[in-house]
Design an enzyme around this catalytic site. Structure first.
Site, PDB file in Angstrom:
ATOM      1  N   ASP A 176      33.373  38.045  33.198  1.00 49.88           N
ATOM      2  CA  ASP A 176      32.164  37.727  33.942  1.00 49.88           C
ATOM      3  C   ASP A 176      31.058  38.734  33.635  1.00 49.88           C
ATOM      4  O   ASP A 176      31.292  39.953  33.651  1.00 49.88           O
ATOM      5  CB  ASP A 176      32.498  37.762  35.438  1.00 49.88           C
ATOM      6  CG  ASP A 176      31.403  37.178  36.308  1.00 49.88           C
ATOM      7  OD1 ASP A 176      30.820  37.932  37.111  1.00 49.88           O
ATOM      8  OD2 ASP A 176      31.114  35.986  36.153  1.00 49.88           O
ATOM      9  N   ASP A 218      39.930  34.988  35.141  1.00 48.85           N
ATOM     10  CA  ASP A 218      38.526  35.401  35.197  1.00 48.85           C
ATOM     11  C   ASP A 218      38.517  36.892  35.527  1.00 48.85           C
ATOM     12  O   ASP A 218      39.069  37.309  36.545  1.00 48.85           O
ATOM     13  CB  ASP A 218      37.795  34.601  36.277  1.00 48.85           C
ATOM     14  CG  ASP A 218      36.336  34.308  35.913  1.00 48.85           C
ATOM     15  OD1 ASP A 218      35.921  33.130  35.989  1.00 48.85           O
ATOM     16  OD2 ASP A 218      35.639  35.269  35.523  1.00 48.85           O
ATOM     17  N   GLU A 243      31.154  36.369  29.077  1.00 44.41           N
ATOM     18  CA  GLU A 243      29.967  35.661  29.564  1.00 44.41           C
ATOM     19  C   GLU A 243      28.802  36.636  29.429  1.00 44.41           C
ATOM     20  O   GLU A 243      28.852  37.733  29.998  1.00 44.41           O
ATOM     21  CB  GLU A 243      30.106  35.213  31.013  1.00 44.41           C
ATOM     22  CG  GLU A 243      28.905  34.418  31.509  1.00 44.41           C
ATOM     23  CD  GLU A 243      28.689  34.509  33.009  1.00 44.41           C
ATOM     24  OE1 GLU A 243      28.098  33.566  33.574  1.00 44.41           O
ATOM     25  OE2 GLU A 243      29.126  35.514  33.630  1.00 44.41           O
ATOM     26  N   HIS A 273      30.953  26.228  36.287  1.00 49.42           N
ATOM     27  CA  HIS A 273      30.760  26.214  37.743  1.00 49.42           C
ATOM     28  C   HIS A 273      29.374  26.711  38.144  1.00 49.42           C
ATOM     29  O   HIS A 273      29.034  26.741  39.324  1.00 49.42           O
ATOM     30  CB  HIS A 273      31.814  27.102  38.400  1.00 49.42           C
ATOM     31  CG  HIS A 273      31.716  28.505  37.936  1.00 49.42           C
ATOM     32  ND1 HIS A 273      31.998  28.895  36.635  1.00 49.42           N
ATOM     33  CD2 HIS A 273      31.271  29.619  38.560  1.00 49.42           C
ATOM     34  CE1 HIS A 273      31.750  30.184  36.506  1.00 49.42           C
ATOM     35  NE2 HIS A 273      31.300  30.653  37.656  1.00 49.42           N
ATOM     36  N   ASP A 274      28.569  27.102  37.139  1.00 56.01           N
ATOM     37  CA  ASP A 274      27.200  27.589  37.403  1.00 56.01           C
ATOM     38  C   ASP A 274      26.124  26.614  36.928  1.00 56.01           C
ATOM     39  O   ASP A 274      24.935  26.865  37.133  1.00 56.01           O
ATOM     40  CB  ASP A 274      26.968  28.920  36.659  1.00 56.01           C
ATOM     41  CG  ASP A 274      27.759  30.077  37.241  1.00 56.01           C
ATOM     42  OD1 ASP A 274      28.017  31.035  36.482  1.00 56.01           O
ATOM     43  OD2 ASP A 274      28.130  30.009  38.426  1.00 56.01           O
TER      44      ASP A 274
END
Ligand code: TEU
Length: 551
Positions: A211, A103, A264, A336-337
């Site tokens: 991210d 990440d 993302e 995870h969001d």
């Protein structure tokens, strides 16, 4: 012009599995997952058949946002292990023919990162311009309401500017105040990030999930936004494409095709994604778009509305069509969001197994690279939160602080903590996740919903995911087939076809708890059934049933 299959990018036929290390497997009993825990489950992941592991952040971090606030990009947070643990995990992944992507969180750092510590130390520190510092708004004393340089609201509530008393200036943070935004206008910042990325790739890492990478270019005039919404001034800024192309040139160009990148990008449109993922432009391989995971959002994500299946088909259909001739889609329901999809778009009660299989079938037969979030392959559900005290996620805690207990129903349904409860390995007290006290409670339904039970039950959600992954690896139509949406106006059934050379696959899925008899104008049920969620045949789809035919 699409490349011949054999030379097409490897990640187009890959399936990615996201690991959220805090909640995956704890090897030392401290109640927090770690790298040795991940390593101990590599055979499970190989059994599932996934090709790539995406590790959410494991770098040193004060964990203000569970690791998305990094204080050292070239290390491992001690609670997760050491660089040796990481190298052994990487060797274990590669040794099983899988790949590992990290990440990359470089829109912001932690406020405890040495770069920021230096930057805030004085106005004329050489790293001052590595972040966004501005004096108070003209005519408003520092610290006074409205003195913030812009009126933007942070993703985690409150203003996006924090006053640094010592220097009397404000710094920008789109997320928490402990996540100051890096100033990508500064070439030194970009060079430092490129160097760090090359360091991980030289260590053997196979790529990056990036991210909020579409926030790195801001409108340097920093204008106010309507009602505090500054997104028009920090999403897809004027230099985004330039920065991504420079990054590709500096980091990936000489690793021809060996790596995978997914950016993302909240708010990204199909039109922008056609540019961003066009291989000829050498920016990113894929993007994570958010349209389908915002269809049940009312005025805010906390005001959950139901899902109209026609909206879902319209959105996913548009992305399929938009990236049919250029670029490539990522495919995901969970991460995870996001809350657990079986609780959100399925039925996590009487039809948990059926709806989990149906949702997987629909997603994995679309054209693009599927991402599985840990526990999705077991049909894990949202957690039955009962009080605000149970939430740990900064976004949820801050929202509750602002909205009070009235927010509980929204938090229960949409909190990111629903995705972050420990992985359910077996029916033992802490689901085999830890021998200690888990940092977030284990879902009480782990006595039924767990990997041990799923592996033992050949008709389980796990084995259905395994079959879908095997189908993607064996049937080129799943990877390369043209996508055609069918029955776009049917509010109950999701139907589409994929055609490639002389093969056509037909997918039908019932999104309701009632029987459905979709009419395609031909006896589709007589075709050759490749995969089904039920042992059912004929023209009637059972509640939440999905079937894949080859015709
Ligand atoms: O998420 C960005 C993002 O869009 C989310 O914050 C989203 O707005 C929110 O979850 C919706 O509820 C990325 C990471 O995935 C997330 O975990 C981090 O909190 C965030 O960036 C900041 O790094």
């Amino acid at each position: 012009m699409s490349l011949p299959e054999s030379t097409d990018a490897w990640w187009k036929s890959a399936v990615v599995y996201q690991v959220y290390p805090r909640s995956f497997a704890d090897s030392d009993g401290d109640g927090v997952g770690d790298l040795r825990g991940v390593e101990s489950k590599l055979d499970y992941l190989a059994e599932l058949g996934v090709d790539v592991l995406w590790l959410s952040p494991v770098y040193p971090s004060p964990q203000d946002d569970n690791g998305y606030d990094i204080s050292d990009y070239r290390g491992i947070e001690p609670v997760f292990g050491t660089l040796d643990d990481f190298d052994r995990l990487l060797a274990g992944v590669h040794g099983r023919g899988m790949k590992l992507v990290m990440d990359l969180v470089v829109n912001h750092t932690s406020d405890e990162h040495p770069w920021f510590v230096e930057s805030r130390s004085s106005k004329d520190n050489p790293k001052r311009d590595w972040y966004w510092w501005r004096p108070p708004r003209e005519g408003v004393p520092a610290g006074a309401p409205g003195a913030e340089p812009t009126n933007w609201t942070s993703f985690f509530t409150g203003p996006t500017w924090e006053l640094d008393e010592a220097t009397g200036e404000y710094y920008l943070h789109l997320f928490s105040r402990k996540q100051p935004d890096l100033n990508w206008e500064n070439p030194q910042v970009r060079a430092a990030v490129h160097e760090m990325m090359r360091w991980w790739l030289d260590r053997g890492v196979d790529g990056f999930r990036m991210d909020v990478i579409n926030m790195i270019s801001k409108d340097t005039a920093l204008p106010d936004g309507p009602g505090g919404d500054g997104s028009a001034h920090y999403l897809h800024g004027p230099r985004l494409h330039e920065f991504l192309r420079e990054m590709h040139r500096e980091v990936f160009a000489d690793r021809a095709g060996a790596t995978m990148t997914v950016g993302e990008m909240p708010g990204v449109t199909v039109e922008e994604a056609r540019l961003l993922t066009d291989p000829a432009r050498a920016e990113v391989d894929m993007v994570f778009q958010f349209e389908h995971v915002q269809l049940d959002h009312g005025p805010s994500k906390w005001d959950r509305t139901g899902l109209d299946l026609r909206d879902l088909k319209a959105t996913l259909g548009r992305w399929q069509a938009g990236l049919a001739d250029v670029g490539w889609n990522s495919l995901y329901w969970n991460n995870h969001d996001q809350p657990r999809v079986v609780s959100r778009f399925g039925d996590d009660g009487a039809h948990r197994v059926e709806s989990a299989k149906m949702l997987a079938t629909v997603l994995h037969l679309h054209r693009g690279t599927p991402f599985i979030y840990q526990g999705e392959e077991l049909g894990m559900t949202n957690y039955p939160f009962t009080s605000a005290a149970q939430f740990r996620d900064i976004e949820s805690v801050n929202h509750h602080a602002l909205a009070g207990d009235a927010a509980l129903p929204g938090l229960r349904a949409m909190s990111r903590d629903n995705a972050r409860t420990p992985m359910q390995w077996d029916a033992s007290p802490n689901a085999g996740f830890t021998t200690g006290t888990p940092w977030l409670p284990v879902n009480p339904n782990h006595t039924e919903v767990n990997a041990a039970a799923a592996l033992a039950e050949t008709d389980s959600v796990f084995h259905h995911y395994r079959a879908l992954i095997a189908l993607r690896h064996s049937e080129p139509t799943v990877v390369h087939g043209n996508f055609t949406m069918l029955l776009p106006d049917d509010p109950n059934v999701y139907a589409f076809s994929r055609s490639h050379r002389d093969t056509e696959l037909l997918v039908l899925a019932n999104f309701t708890s009632k029987e459905q008899r979709p009419d395609l104008g031909f006896p589709w049920w007589d075709a050759h059934l490749v995969l089904g969620s039920h042992s059912n045949r004929g023209a009637t789809l059972r509640p939440w049933e999905a079937r894949v035919y080859r015709q």
